[in-house]
Design a protein around this motif. Structure first.
Motif, PDB file in Angstrom:
ATOM      1  N   TYR A   9       0.883  -1.215   0.145  1.00 13.09           N
ATOM      2  CA  TYR A   9      -0.107  -0.117   0.023  1.00 13.09           C
ATOM      3  C   TYR A   9       0.950   1.193   0.126  1.00 13.09           C
ATOM      4  N   GLY A  10       1.949   1.191   0.661  1.00 11.75           N
ATOM      5  CA  GLY A  10       2.787   2.191   0.706  1.00 11.75           C
ATOM      6  C   GLY A  10       3.529   2.862  -0.564  1.00 11.75           C
ATOM      7  N   MET A  11       3.556   1.780  -1.442  1.00  6.51           N
ATOM      8  CA  MET A  11       4.228   1.883  -2.855  1.00  6.51           C
ATOM      9  C   MET A  11       3.093   2.423  -3.896  1.00  6.51           C
ATOM     10  N   ILE A  12       1.947   2.074  -3.557  1.00  4.44           N
ATOM     11  CA  ILE A  12       0.869   2.345  -4.692  1.00  4.44           C
ATOM     12  C   ILE A  12      -0.120   3.446  -4.266  1.00  4.44           C
ATOM     13  N   PHE A  13      -0.058   3.847  -3.081  1.00  6.99           N
ATOM     14  CA  PHE A  13      -1.212   4.914  -2.870  1.00  6.99           C
ATOM     15  C   PHE A  13      -0.280   6.154  -2.206  1.00  6.99           C
ATOM     16  N   SER A  14      -0.966   7.350  -2.684  1.00  4.22           N
ATOM     17  CA  SER A  14      -0.477   8.643  -2.007  1.00  4.22           C
ATOM     18  C   SER A  14      -0.960   8.548  -0.559  1.00  4.22           C
ATOM     19  N   GLU A  15      -0.194   9.434   0.411  1.00  8.38           N
ATOM     20  CA  GLU A  15      -0.657   9.373   1.717  1.00  8.38           C
ATOM     21  C   GLU A  15      -2.057   9.915   1.978  1.00  8.38           C
ATOM     22  N   SER A  16      -2.845   9.145   2.827  1.00  8.66           N
ATOM     23  CA  SER A  16      -4.146   9.691   3.328  1.00  8.66           C
ATOM     24  C   SER A  16      -3.829  10.509   4.275  1.00  8.66           C
ATOM     25  N   VAL A  74      -4.744   8.682  -3.516  1.00  9.98           N
ATOM     26  CA  VAL A  74      -4.780   8.462  -4.957  1.00  9.98           C
ATOM     27  C   VAL A  74      -3.817   7.371  -5.234  1.00  9.98           C
ATOM     28  N   LEU A  75      -4.552   6.417  -5.878  1.00 11.35           N
ATOM     29  CA  LEU A  75      -3.909   4.968  -6.342  1.00 11.35           C
ATOM     30  C   LEU A  75      -2.734   5.347  -7.637  1.00 11.35           C
ATOM     31  N   PHE A  76      -1.754   4.832  -7.596  1.00 15.58           N
ATOM     32  CA  PHE A  76      -0.653   4.941  -8.431  1.00 15.58           C
ATOM     33  C   PHE A  76      -0.334   6.648  -8.882  1.00 15.58           C
ATOM     34  N   PRO A  77       0.202   7.378  -7.597  1.00 16.88           N
ATOM     35  CA  PRO A  77       0.329   8.844  -7.868  1.00 16.88           C
ATOM     36  C   PRO A  77       1.526   8.993  -8.478  1.00 16.88           C
ATOM     37  N   GLU A  78       1.549  10.161  -9.243  1.00 15.14           N
ATOM     38  CA  GLU A  78       2.556  10.441 -10.113  1.00 15.14           C
ATOM     39  C   GLU A  78       3.916  10.634  -9.599  1.00 15.14           C
ATOM     40  N   GLY A  79       4.012  11.036  -8.142  1.00 14.30           N
ATOM     41  CA  GLY A  79       5.313  10.782  -7.713  1.00 14.30           C
ATOM     42  C   GLY A  79       5.706   9.774  -6.879  1.00 14.30           C
ATOM     43  N   GLY A  80       4.827   8.673  -6.832  1.00 14.08           N
ATOM     44  CA  GLY A  80       5.121   7.343  -6.266  1.00 14.08           C
ATOM     45  C   GLY A  80       4.309   7.344  -4.974  1.00 14.08           C
ATOM     46  N   GLY A  81       4.521   6.349  -4.283  1.00 12.26           N
ATOM     47  CA  GLY A  81       3.413   6.110  -2.806  1.00 12.26           C
ATOM     48  C   GLY A  81       4.220   6.902  -1.754  1.00 12.26           C
ATOM     49  N   TYR A  82       3.729   6.701  -0.677  1.00 11.60           N
ATOM     50  CA  TYR A  82       4.033   7.364   0.428  1.00 11.60           C
ATOM     51  C   TYR A  82       4.916   6.869   1.229  1.00 11.60           C
ATOM     52  N   THR A  83       5.593   5.659   0.958  1.00 12.31           N
ATOM     53  CA  THR A  83       6.750   5.114   1.586  1.00 12.31           C
ATOM     54  C   THR A  83       7.080   3.635   0.866  1.00 12.31           C
ATOM     55  N   THR A  84       8.063   3.019   1.450  1.00 17.76           N
ATOM     56  CA  THR A  84       8.639   1.966   0.723  1.00 17.76           C
ATOM     57  C   THR A  84       8.286   0.569   1.086  1.00 17.76           C
TER      58      THR A  84
END
Length: 216
Positions: A115-122, A129-139
């Motif tokens: 989830y940290g790789m495919i979502f932006s931070e809630s 956002v799913l698959f955000p342009e800048g990448g996910g919120y963590t590794t």
């Protein structure tokens, strides 16, 4: 594949319900947002849990990594045990309970791993956002587990004579959890309740099998 159909089907169903509910909440709600399902007694309340089940935490970045790795090792062990039980024809009820635990553990690992790789931070102000342009919120392995099921069934105050918490407000049931947590809890609870029955039936079946061999 005889004996595998029901456990595998149960695992797939639990995983689908768990992941679909988490994806919907993650994409449609902000942190802390809630709505009522059954009045004030059952709510969907969105939080993210960086640690263990029911909102418990295992501190720090390394603690999170350790917990994720431990979960993966545990799931591999449970999966192997499940395969062994089916192969050796353990009690079917016991096998299904272990399948519940396996599905729940795997469901939460998916959150932690991906989830940290495919979502932006809630956040309280912004939906993920799913698959955000800048990448996910963590590794990898550092993602948060999505929790949303909240059952504050009883609100009250401890009597003044009650030790330690006298006069303080209490709420039952306070933890917020998810479908995966529920599957683990139900599986463990049923094993504890029916443990003697499961292994008694298994012992009887083995005795019967030995008797048939001896007669032949």
């Amino acid at each position: 594949m005889k004996g595998y159909t029901k456990p595998v089907l149960l695992i797939v169903i639990i995983l689908l319900i768990d992941q679909v509910s988490k994806l919907w909440v993650k994409l449609n709600m902000t942190i802390g947002q809630e709505f009522k399902v059954l009045g004030d007694k059952f709510l969907i309340h969105f939080i993210e849990n960086p640690g263990m089940a029911y909102g418990m935490e295992f501190g720090g970045e390394y603690g999170k990594l350790f917990l994720s790795v431990f979960r993966i090792i545990a799931v591999i062990g449970i999966g192997y045990g499940l395969h062994y039980m089916v192969k050796n024809k353990y009690n079917r009820g016991f096998i299904l309970n272990v399948a519940l635990i396996f599905a729940g553990a795997l469901g939460n690992i998916i959150d932690s791993a991906f989830y940290g790789m495919i979502f932006s931070e809630s956040t309280p102000y912004q939906k993920a956002v799913l698959f955000p342009e800048g990448g996910g919120y963590t590794t990898f392995l550092h993602g948060y587990v999505v929790d949303m099921l909240y059952f504050p069934l009883i609100d009250g105050t401890f009597p003044t004579w009650f030790p330690i918490w006298g006069g303080e407000e209490f709420k039952f049931f306070r933890p917020i959890f998810n479908v995966a947590d529920s599957a683990i809890s139900v599986g463990v609870f049923l094993i504890l309740i029916f443990n003697n029955r499961y292994f008694k039936e298994e012992h009887q079946e083995k005795q019967s099998a030995h008797s048939e061999v001896a007669e032949d």
